[in-house]
Design a protein around this motif. Structure first.
Motif, PDB file in Angstrom:
ATOM      1  N   ALA A  29      62.709 -21.676   7.222  1.00  0.00           N
ATOM      2  CA  ALA A  29      63.437 -20.434   6.918  1.00  0.00           C
ATOM      3  C   ALA A  29      62.528 -19.473   6.148  1.00  0.00           C
ATOM      4  N   ALA A  30      61.727 -19.988   5.230  1.00  0.00           N
ATOM      5  CA  ALA A  30      60.790 -19.149   4.476  1.00  0.00           C
ATOM      6  C   ALA A  30      59.721 -18.569   5.403  1.00  0.00           C
ATOM      7  N   ARG A  31      59.253 -19.364   6.366  1.00  0.00           N
ATOM      8  CA  ARG A  31      58.254 -18.861   7.330  1.00  0.00           C
ATOM      9  C   ARG A  31      58.856 -17.745   8.176  1.00  0.00           C
ATOM     10  N   GLN A  32      60.083 -17.943   8.650  1.00  0.00           N
ATOM     11  CA  GLN A  32      60.744 -16.917   9.460  1.00  0.00           C
ATOM     12  C   GLN A  32      60.963 -15.633   8.666  1.00  0.00           C
ATOM     13  N   LEU A  33      61.345 -15.771   7.415  1.00  0.00           N
ATOM     14  CA  LEU A  33      61.530 -14.600   6.553  1.00  0.00           C
ATOM     15  C   LEU A  33      60.195 -13.887   6.321  1.00  0.00           C
ATOM     16  N   ALA A  34      59.130 -14.649   6.138  1.00  0.00           N
ATOM     17  CA  ALA A  34      57.801 -14.052   5.965  1.00  0.00           C
ATOM     18  C   ALA A  34      57.394 -13.288   7.218  1.00  0.00           C
ATOM     19  N   LEU A  35      57.677 -13.841   8.395  1.00  0.00           N
ATOM     20  CA  LEU A  35      57.379 -13.126   9.639  1.00  0.00           C
ATOM     21  C   LEU A  35      58.166 -11.824   9.723  1.00  0.00           C
ATOM     22  N   LYS A  36      59.452 -11.869   9.395  1.00  0.00           N
ATOM     23  CA  LYS A  36      60.267 -10.644   9.435  1.00  0.00           C
ATOM     24  C   LYS A  36      59.721  -9.590   8.484  1.00  0.00           C
ATOM     25  N   ASP A  37      59.300 -10.016   7.297  1.00  0.00           N
ATOM     26  CA  ASP A  37      58.713  -9.076   6.343  1.00  0.00           C
ATOM     27  C   ASP A  37      57.400  -8.500   6.878  1.00  0.00           C
ATOM     28  N   ALA A  38      56.590  -9.347   7.479  1.00  0.00           N
ATOM     29  CA  ALA A  38      55.325  -8.873   8.051  1.00  0.00           C
ATOM     30  C   ALA A  38      55.582  -7.888   9.186  1.00  0.00           C
ATOM     31  N   TYR A  39      56.573  -8.162  10.028  1.00  0.00           N
ATOM     32  CA  TYR A  39      56.919  -7.236  11.114  1.00  0.00           C
ATOM     33  C   TYR A  39      57.375  -5.889  10.557  1.00  0.00           C
ATOM     34  N   ARG A  40      58.215  -5.939   9.526  1.00  0.00           N
ATOM     35  CA  ARG A  40      58.743  -4.701   8.928  1.00  0.00           C
ATOM     36  C   ARG A  40      57.618  -3.859   8.327  1.00  0.00           C
ATOM     37  N   VAL A  41      56.740  -4.508   7.585  1.00  0.00           N
ATOM     38  CA  VAL A  41      55.617  -3.792   6.976  1.00  0.00           C
ATOM     39  C   VAL A  41      54.721  -3.195   8.062  1.00  0.00           C
ATOM     40  N   LEU A  42      54.449  -3.974   9.092  1.00  0.00           N
ATOM     41  CA  LEU A  42      53.636  -3.464  10.199  1.00  0.00           C
ATOM     42  C   LEU A  42      54.337  -2.290  10.883  1.00  0.00           C
ATOM     43  N   GLY A  43      55.624  -2.407  11.133  1.00  0.00           N
ATOM     44  CA  GLY A  43      56.365  -1.311  11.761  1.00  0.00           C
ATOM     45  C   GLY A  43      56.279  -0.035  10.953  1.00  0.00           C
ATOM     46  N   ASN A  44      56.463  -0.136   9.647  1.00  0.00           N
ATOM     47  CA  ASN A  44      56.367   1.051   8.782  1.00  0.00           C
ATOM     48  C   ASN A  44      54.961   1.623   8.786  1.00  0.00           C
ATOM     49  N   ARG A  45      53.973   0.742   8.820  1.00  0.00           N
ATOM     50  CA  ARG A  45      52.585   1.213   8.856  1.00  0.00           C
ATOM     51  C   ARG A  45      52.288   1.929  10.179  1.00  0.00           C
ATOM     52  N   LEU A  46      52.804   1.412  11.289  1.00  0.00           N
ATOM     53  CA  LEU A  46      52.578   2.060  12.587  1.00  0.00           C
ATOM     54  C   LEU A  46      53.289   3.404  12.665  1.00  0.00           C
ATOM     55  N   VAL A  47      54.465   3.531  12.072  1.00  0.00           N
ATOM     56  CA  VAL A  47      55.136   4.836  11.987  1.00  0.00           C
ATOM     57  C   VAL A  47      54.220   5.822  11.275  1.00  0.00           C
ATOM     58  N   SER A  48      53.674   5.412  10.158  1.00  0.00           N
ATOM     59  CA  SER A  48      52.795   6.297   9.390  1.00  0.00           C
ATOM     60  C   SER A  48      51.544   6.655  10.179  1.00  0.00           C
ATOM     61  N   ILE A  49      50.966   5.696  10.861  1.00  0.00           N
ATOM     62  CA  ILE A  49      49.743   5.948  11.638  1.00  0.00           C
ATOM     63  C   ILE A  49      50.021   6.909  12.789  1.00  0.00           C
ATOM     64  N   VAL A  50      51.111   6.684  13.519  1.00  0.00           N
ATOM     65  CA  VAL A  50      51.415   7.520  14.683  1.00  0.00           C
ATOM     66  C   VAL A  50      51.886   8.913  14.279  1.00  0.00           C
ATOM     67  N   ILE A  51      52.817   8.994  13.341  1.00  0.00           N
ATOM     68  CA  ILE A  51      53.443  10.285  13.031  1.00  0.00           C
ATOM     69  C   ILE A  51      52.639  11.082  12.010  1.00  0.00           C
ATOM     70  N   ASP A  52      52.199  10.430  10.955  1.00  0.00           N
ATOM     71  CA  ASP A  52      51.507  11.137   9.890  1.00  0.00           C
ATOM     72  C   ASP A  52      49.987  11.132  10.048  1.00  0.00           C
ATOM     73  N   GLN A  53      49.493  10.331  11.005  1.00  0.00           N
ATOM     74  CA  GLN A  53      48.044  10.173  11.179  1.00  0.00           C
ATOM     75  C   GLN A  53      47.419   9.721   9.872  1.00  0.00           C
ATOM     76  N   PHE A  54      48.113   8.814   9.189  1.00  0.00           N
ATOM     77  CA  PHE A  54      47.690   8.400   7.844  1.00  0.00           C
ATOM     78  C   PHE A  54      47.705   6.896   7.748  1.00  0.00           C
TER      79      PHE A  54
END
Length: 171
Positions: free
Chosen positions: A146-171
């Motif tokens: 369960a901790a591994r699955q939660l860590a994956l979800k957190d990693a996905y969320r952080v990556l998703g937010n980072r990709l939003v910033s890269i694509v939209i803000d070019q940052f």
């Protein structure tokens, strides 16, 4: 005379703040005006971990939905299409107990995205990514998974937010 000075200072402060070019994250964009929509097909998975492609894709889509500056649509409707490839999944012990049992792990994902501008018919962005998250384990296998699955979800969320910033803000 004093109300005049207060108004002058107020006007000067307003002009400085409004004219400085800064904006709050999530409110502005560096995207060209013709880009309003994005499609994110399920990422390809060349990693050793099966079935993570759908979860990571859904988390990235959700990050764009939450941001709201690009509407997530189907591929045939999209101005931008983001294709992704997961190339690596690594699970590595990071710390150990005094009995030499792994206590903390890192889960790391690597891959790449290729974003195409379908309006101008050219590549908009190509970039590699790495995301890493840690989690604690214990003697209970179910809790550790369960901790591994939660860590994956957190990693996905952080990556998703980072990709939003890269694509939209070019940052």
């Amino acid at each position: 005379m004093k109300p005049y000075i207060n108004k002058l200072f107020g006007l000067a402060a307003f002009l400085l703040i409004s004219g400085c070019g800064y904006h709050l994250v999530g409110t502005g964009t560096t995207l060209p005006p013709h880009l309003k929509t994005i499609a994110i097909p399920v990422f390809d998975n060349a990693s050793s971990q099966p079935n993570i492609d759908r979860d990571i894709t859904n988390a990235i889509r959700q990050s764009f939905v939450n941001d709201g500056r690009l509407k997530v649509v189907s591929t045939h409707e999209a101005d931008l299409v983001m294709k992704g490839l997961l190339t690596s999944y690594t699970l590595q012990a990071a710390s150990f107990t005094t009995q030499d049992v792994a206590r903390e792990y890192w889960v790391q994902l690597e891959g790449s995205i290729d974003v195409q501008d379908r309006v101008k018919k050219k590549r908009f962005l190509k970039q590699n990514f790495t995301t890493k998250w840690d989690f604690q384990t214990d003697a209970d296998v179910i809790n550790s998974e369960a901790a591994r699955q939660l860590a994956l979800k957190d990693a996905y969320r952080v990556l998703g937010n980072r990709l939003v910033s890269i694509v939209i803000d070019q940052f």
